[in-house]
Design a protein around this motif. Sequence first.
Motif, PDB file in Angstrom:
ATOM      1  N   ALA A  40       0.827  -1.208   0.000  1.00 50.09           N
ATOM      2  CA  ALA A  40       0.000   0.000   0.000  1.00 50.09           C
ATOM      3  C   ALA A  40       0.862   1.260   0.000  1.00 50.09           C
ATOM      4  O   ALA A  40       0.539   2.246  -0.689  1.00 50.09           O
ATOM      5  CB  ALA A  40      -0.928  -0.003   1.209  1.00 50.09           C
ATOM      6  N   THR A  41       1.954   1.237   0.734  1.00 49.15           N
ATOM      7  CA  THR A  41       2.860   2.383   0.761  1.00 49.15           C
ATOM      8  C   THR A  41       3.478   2.618  -0.609  1.00 49.15           C
ATOM      9  O   THR A  41       3.539   3.757  -1.092  1.00 49.15           O
ATOM     10  CB  THR A  41       3.965   2.176   1.814  1.00 49.15           C
ATOM     11  OG1 THR A  41       3.359   1.989   3.090  1.00 49.15           O
ATOM     12  CG2 THR A  41       4.905   3.355   1.867  1.00 49.15           C
ATOM     13  N   ASP A  58       0.598  18.569  -5.391  1.00 48.14           N
ATOM     14  CA  ASP A  58       1.687  19.523  -5.180  1.00 48.14           C
ATOM     15  C   ASP A  58       3.008  18.791  -4.936  1.00 48.14           C
ATOM     16  O   ASP A  58       3.010  17.634  -4.529  1.00 48.14           O
ATOM     17  CB  ASP A  58       1.355  20.460  -4.019  1.00 48.14           C
ATOM     18  CG  ASP A  58       1.189  19.727  -2.706  1.00 48.14           C
ATOM     19  OD1 ASP A  58       1.617  20.251  -1.684  1.00 48.14           O
ATOM     20  OD2 ASP A  58       0.610  18.613  -2.722  1.00 48.14           O
ATOM     21  N   PRO A  59       4.132  19.427  -5.179  1.00 45.64           N
ATOM     22  CA  PRO A  59       5.441  18.791  -5.001  1.00 45.64           C
ATOM     23  C   PRO A  59       5.708  18.350  -3.555  1.00 45.64           C
ATOM     24  O   PRO A  59       6.414  17.376  -3.339  1.00 45.64           O
ATOM     25  CB  PRO A  59       6.430  19.876  -5.425  1.00 45.64           C
ATOM     26  CG  PRO A  59       5.663  20.782  -6.315  1.00 45.64           C
ATOM     27  CD  PRO A  59       4.258  20.744  -5.808  1.00 45.64           C
ATOM     28  N   HIS A  60       5.128  19.064  -2.592  1.00 49.96           N
ATOM     29  CA  HIS A  60       5.334  18.675  -1.195  1.00 49.96           C
ATOM     30  C   HIS A  60       4.786  17.273  -0.932  1.00 49.96           C
ATOM     31  O   HIS A  60       5.431  16.477  -0.233  1.00 49.96           O
ATOM     32  CB  HIS A  60       4.676  19.688  -0.260  1.00 49.96           C
ATOM     33  CG  HIS A  60       4.779  19.315   1.183  1.00 49.96           C
ATOM     34  ND1 HIS A  60       5.958  19.384   1.874  1.00 49.96           N
ATOM     35  CD2 HIS A  60       3.850  18.849   2.055  1.00 49.96           C
ATOM     36  CE1 HIS A  60       5.758  18.981   3.119  1.00 49.96           C
ATOM     37  NE2 HIS A  60       4.476  18.652   3.256  1.00 49.96           N
ATOM     38  N   SER A  61       3.617  16.965  -1.449  1.00 49.77           N
ATOM     39  CA  SER A  61       3.046  15.630  -1.244  1.00 49.77           C
ATOM     40  C   SER A  61       3.886  14.567  -1.946  1.00 49.77           C
ATOM     41  O   SER A  61       4.002  13.444  -1.455  1.00 49.77           O
ATOM     42  CB  SER A  61       1.596  15.578  -1.715  1.00 49.77           C
ATOM     43  OG  SER A  61       1.530  15.809  -3.105  1.00 49.77           O
ATOM     44  N   LEU A  66       7.527  10.050  -1.430  1.00 50.67           N
ATOM     45  CA  LEU A  66       8.813   9.424  -1.739  1.00 50.67           C
ATOM     46  C   LEU A  66       9.597   9.096  -0.466  1.00 50.67           C
ATOM     47  O   LEU A  66      10.253   8.054  -0.396  1.00 50.67           O
ATOM     48  CB  LEU A  66       9.636  10.330  -2.654  1.00 50.67           C
ATOM     49  CG  LEU A  66       9.127  10.455  -4.088  1.00 50.67           C
ATOM     50  CD1 LEU A  66       9.984  11.446  -4.870  1.00 50.67           C
ATOM     51  CD2 LEU A  66       9.093   9.114  -4.786  1.00 50.67           C
ATOM     52  N   ALA A  67       9.517   9.951   0.536  1.00 49.88           N
ATOM     53  CA  ALA A  67      10.192   9.682   1.812  1.00 49.88           C
ATOM     54  C   ALA A  67       9.577   8.457   2.499  1.00 49.88           C
ATOM     55  O   ALA A  67      10.304   7.610   3.037  1.00 49.88           O
ATOM     56  CB  ALA A  67      10.112  10.896   2.716  1.00 49.88           C
ATOM     57  N   GLU A  68       8.259   8.358   2.467  1.00 42.79           N
ATOM     58  CA  GLU A  68       7.589   7.188   3.058  1.00 42.79           C
ATOM     59  C   GLU A  68       7.968   5.912   2.309  1.00 42.79           C
ATOM     60  O   GLU A  68       8.219   4.875   2.922  1.00 42.79           O
ATOM     61  CB  GLU A  68       6.081   7.382   3.033  1.00 42.79           C
ATOM     62  CG  GLU A  68       5.569   8.414   4.013  1.00 42.79           C
ATOM     63  CD  GLU A  68       4.079   8.657   3.861  1.00 42.79           C
ATOM     64  OE1 GLU A  68       3.429   7.997   3.028  1.00 42.79           O
ATOM     65  OE2 GLU A  68       3.561   9.527   4.588  1.00 42.79           O
ATOM     66  N   THR A  69       8.020   6.002   0.984  1.00 44.35           N
ATOM     67  CA  THR A  69       8.386   4.838   0.178  1.00 44.35           C
ATOM     68  C   THR A  69       9.828   4.436   0.450  1.00 44.35           C
ATOM     69  O   THR A  69      10.134   3.248   0.581  1.00 44.35           O
ATOM     70  CB  THR A  69       8.188   5.150  -1.316  1.00 44.35           C
ATOM     71  OG1 THR A  69       6.830   5.521  -1.526  1.00 44.35           O
ATOM     72  CG2 THR A  69       8.524   3.957  -2.176  1.00 44.35           C
ATOM     73  N   GLN A  70      10.716   5.413   0.532  1.00 43.37           N
ATOM     74  CA  GLN A  70      12.115   5.118   0.809  1.00 43.37           C
ATOM     75  C   GLN A  70      12.266   4.440   2.169  1.00 43.37           C
ATOM     76  O   GLN A  70      13.011   3.467   2.300  1.00 43.37           O
ATOM     77  CB  GLN A  70      12.942   6.393   0.776  1.00 43.37           C
ATOM     78  CG  GLN A  70      14.423   6.162   1.035  1.00 43.37           C
ATOM     79  CD  GLN A  70      15.232   7.439   1.004  1.00 43.37           C
ATOM     80  OE1 GLN A  70      14.675   8.525   0.858  1.00 43.37           O
ATOM     81  NE2 GLN A  70      16.527   7.319   1.146  1.00 43.37           N
ATOM     82  N   LEU A  71      11.557   4.922   3.162  1.00 49.71           N
ATOM     83  CA  LEU A  71      11.619   4.317   4.494  1.00 49.71           C
ATOM     84  C   LEU A  71      11.096   2.875   4.468  1.00 49.71           C
ATOM     85  O   LEU A  71      11.681   1.981   5.086  1.00 49.71           O
ATOM     86  CB  LEU A  71      10.814   5.153   5.491  1.00 49.71           C
ATOM     87  CG  LEU A  71      10.821   4.674   6.936  1.00 49.71           C
ATOM     88  CD1 LEU A  71      12.225   4.710   7.507  1.00 49.71           C
ATOM     89  CD2 LEU A  71       9.884   5.521   7.768  1.00 49.71           C
TER      90      LEU A  71
END
Length: 95
Positions: A40-41, A58-61, A66-71
Amino acid sequence: MELSTSVAAQAYARARSAAAPDTGSAAQTTLGSLANSFEATLRSGEETAKATMLGKADPHSLVQALAETQLAVETAVTVRNKVVEAYQEILRMPV
């Protein structure tokens, strides 16, 4: 002290059920839920990236997804490395 056969049979049944191997249903459920959460992530990150490319997000989301996916990927790799390390340790055990 004399034991009747029924008492001995009951004690054997208790010992047998205590020594029976676990079916692993709880572990399978936990592992399955972790895999579903990981999927799901990754899917959420991909959808956010697509939406950003189309100008709907928006680019912030995108950076947050991407940070959540990387983690999530780093966590999965760490778990995999620990499993491989444990397997190698078992192989080194003398028999």
